[in-house]
Design a protein around this motif. Structure first.
Motif, PDB file in Angstrom:
ATOM      1  N   ALA A   4     -51.477 -33.240  58.558  1.00  0.00           N
ATOM      2  CA  ALA A   4     -51.120 -34.604  58.959  1.00  0.00           C
ATOM      3  C   ALA A   4     -49.934 -35.115  58.147  1.00  0.00           C
ATOM      4  O   ALA A   4     -48.997 -35.705  58.706  1.00  0.00           O
ATOM      5  CB  ALA A   4     -52.327 -35.529  58.790  1.00  0.00           C
ATOM      6  N   ALA A   5     -49.945 -34.873  56.845  1.00  0.00           N
ATOM      7  CA  ALA A   5     -48.845 -35.329  55.985  1.00  0.00           C
ATOM      8  C   ALA A   5     -47.532 -34.675  56.394  1.00  0.00           C
ATOM      9  O   ALA A   5     -46.501 -35.343  56.474  1.00  0.00           O
ATOM     10  CB  ALA A   5     -49.168 -35.030  54.524  1.00  0.00           C
ATOM     11  N   ALA A   6     -47.575 -33.371  56.653  1.00  0.00           N
ATOM     12  CA  ALA A   6     -46.356 -32.652  57.037  1.00  0.00           C
ATOM     13  C   ALA A   6     -45.798 -33.170  58.358  1.00  0.00           C
ATOM     14  O   ALA A   6     -44.582 -33.256  58.532  1.00  0.00           O
ATOM     15  CB  ALA A   6     -46.637 -31.158  57.137  1.00  0.00           C
ATOM     16  N   LEU A   7     -46.667 -33.513  59.272  1.00  0.00           N
ATOM     17  CA  LEU A   7     -46.221 -33.985  60.585  1.00  0.00           C
ATOM     18  C   LEU A   7     -45.733 -35.429  60.556  1.00  0.00           C
ATOM     19  O   LEU A   7     -44.895 -35.816  61.372  1.00  0.00           O
ATOM     20  CB  LEU A   7     -47.348 -33.829  61.608  1.00  0.00           C
ATOM     21  CG  LEU A   7     -47.761 -32.387  61.913  1.00  0.00           C
ATOM     22  CD1 LEU A   7     -48.951 -32.380  62.866  1.00  0.00           C
ATOM     23  CD2 LEU A   7     -46.599 -31.582  62.462  1.00  0.00           C
ATOM     24  N   VAL A   8     -46.246 -36.226  59.625  1.00  0.00           N
ATOM     25  CA  VAL A   8     -45.918 -37.658  59.603  1.00  0.00           C
ATOM     26  C   VAL A   8     -44.553 -37.923  58.962  1.00  0.00           C
ATOM     27  O   VAL A   8     -43.678 -38.522  59.590  1.00  0.00           O
ATOM     28  CB  VAL A   8     -47.029 -38.468  58.903  1.00  0.00           C
ATOM     29  CG1 VAL A   8     -46.598 -39.900  58.627  1.00  0.00           C
ATOM     30  CG2 VAL A   8     -48.294 -38.459  59.744  1.00  0.00           C
TER      31      VAL A   8
ATOM     32  N   TRP B 148     -45.173 -36.164  50.217  1.00  0.00           N
ATOM     33  CA  TRP B 148     -45.073 -36.418  48.784  1.00  0.00           C
ATOM     34  C   TRP B 148     -46.401 -36.965  48.263  1.00  0.00           C
ATOM     35  O   TRP B 148     -46.890 -36.525  47.217  1.00  0.00           O
ATOM     36  CB  TRP B 148     -43.933 -37.407  48.526  1.00  0.00           C
ATOM     37  CG  TRP B 148     -43.625 -37.649  47.087  1.00  0.00           C
ATOM     38  CD1 TRP B 148     -42.700 -36.988  46.336  1.00  0.00           C
ATOM     39  CD2 TRP B 148     -44.222 -38.629  46.231  1.00  0.00           C
ATOM     40  NE1 TRP B 148     -42.699 -37.498  45.057  1.00  0.00           N
ATOM     41  CE2 TRP B 148     -43.615 -38.502  44.971  1.00  0.00           C
ATOM     42  CE3 TRP B 148     -45.203 -39.596  46.417  1.00  0.00           C
ATOM     43  CZ2 TRP B 148     -43.967 -39.309  43.890  1.00  0.00           C
ATOM     44  CZ3 TRP B 148     -45.560 -40.392  45.334  1.00  0.00           C
ATOM     45  CH2 TRP B 148     -44.947 -40.242  44.090  1.00  0.00           C
ATOM     46  N   ILE B 149     -46.990 -37.903  48.986  1.00  0.00           N
ATOM     47  CA  ILE B 149     -48.281 -38.475  48.585  1.00  0.00           C
ATOM     48  C   ILE B 149     -49.365 -37.402  48.595  1.00  0.00           C
ATOM     49  O   ILE B 149     -50.166 -37.303  47.657  1.00  0.00           O
ATOM     50  CB  ILE B 149     -48.653 -39.665  49.505  1.00  0.00           C
ATOM     51  CG1 ILE B 149     -47.727 -40.846  49.217  1.00  0.00           C
ATOM     52  CG2 ILE B 149     -50.119 -40.069  49.327  1.00  0.00           C
ATOM     53  CD1 ILE B 149     -47.827 -41.974  50.225  1.00  0.00           C
ATOM     54  N   PHE B 150     -49.415 -36.592  49.648  1.00  0.00           N
ATOM     55  CA  PHE B 150     -50.413 -35.524  49.700  1.00  0.00           C
ATOM     56  C   PHE B 150     -50.280 -34.604  48.495  1.00  0.00           C
ATOM     57  O   PHE B 150     -51.262 -34.318  47.811  1.00  0.00           O
ATOM     58  CB  PHE B 150     -50.285 -34.691  50.986  1.00  0.00           C
ATOM     59  CG  PHE B 150     -51.040 -33.396  50.905  1.00  0.00           C
ATOM     60  CD1 PHE B 150     -52.416 -33.369  51.074  1.00  0.00           C
ATOM     61  CD2 PHE B 150     -50.386 -32.200  50.602  1.00  0.00           C
ATOM     62  CE1 PHE B 150     -53.131 -32.176  50.961  1.00  0.00           C
ATOM     63  CE2 PHE B 150     -51.088 -31.009  50.488  1.00  0.00           C
ATOM     64  CZ  PHE B 150     -52.463 -31.003  50.666  1.00  0.00           C
ATOM     65  N   LEU B 151     -49.082 -34.100  48.245  1.00  0.00           N
ATOM     66  CA  LEU B 151     -48.895 -33.148  47.153  1.00  0.00           C
ATOM     67  C   LEU B 151     -49.225 -33.765  45.800  1.00  0.00           C
ATOM     68  O   LEU B 151     -49.763 -33.084  44.923  1.00  0.00           O
ATOM     69  CB  LEU B 151     -47.472 -32.591  47.168  1.00  0.00           C
ATOM     70  CG  LEU B 151     -47.149 -31.675  48.341  1.00  0.00           C
ATOM     71  CD1 LEU B 151     -45.654 -31.370  48.388  1.00  0.00           C
ATOM     72  CD2 LEU B 151     -47.971 -30.398  48.289  1.00  0.00           C
ATOM     73  N   THR B 152     -48.931 -35.049  45.626  1.00  0.00           N
ATOM     74  CA  THR B 152     -49.233 -35.715  44.361  1.00  0.00           C
ATOM     75  C   THR B 152     -50.735 -35.845  44.151  1.00  0.00           C
ATOM     76  O   THR B 152     -51.271 -35.427  43.114  1.00  0.00           O
ATOM     77  CB  THR B 152     -48.567 -37.104  44.314  1.00  0.00           C
ATOM     78  OG1 THR B 152     -47.146 -36.940  44.439  1.00  0.00           O
ATOM     79  CG2 THR B 152     -48.895 -37.817  43.016  1.00  0.00           C
TER      80      THR B 152
END
Length: 134
Positions: free
Chosen positions: A57-61, A67-71
């Motif tokens: 979802a993060a990659a698609l958005v 950045w938030i996901f990876l953090t």
């Protein structure tokens, strides 16, 4: 697509594969340990599946969502790995609350915690090194 978003797609693939490891014949031993090391259960599989969907979802958005996901993912998994090295069980799957501190060798704890340390550490490093590039 930014590098951070591509890294999130990579995390999606890795985590989706990890969520399926228990269901591939020949990868578990007689005690149900994947590769003879990882005692994965339905809580672990669920954690990995939810993390995979979050990464997708993060990659698609957007770059910012990635950045938030990876953090947050990186911090949570890395801390879980550190606790796993010390205690032999982690916090994300509630193992520390279920099993407590396990009496296992440090080498075994390190090997069992290495995937979370590596995934979490790489995610945090990616944000730090490439996070500002769009």
């Amino acid at each position: 697509m930014s590098l951070i978003r591509k890294i999130c797609l990579g995390y999606f693939v890795i985590l989706a594969l990890v969520a399926t490891l228990n269901y591939i014949p020949g990868l578990t031993d007689a005690e149900g340990r994947t590769f003879g090391i990882f005692a994965l259960d339905i809580f672990d599989d669920s954690l990995h599946a939810v993390s995979a969907l979050w990464a997708l979802a993060a990659a698609l958005v957007s770059h910012r969502a990635s950045w938030i996901f990876l953090t947050y993912f990186g911090a949570a998994y890395f801390i879980d790995g550190l606790i796993g090295v010390y205690a032999g069980s982690g916090i994300l799957d509630f193992g520390i609350f279920t099993y407590g501190i396990l009496d296992q060798s440090l080498i075994f704890n390190i090997l069992a915690s290495l995937p979370h340390l590596a995934l979490g550490g790489f995610a945090l490093m990616a944000v730090w090194v490439w996070g500002n590039r769009t």
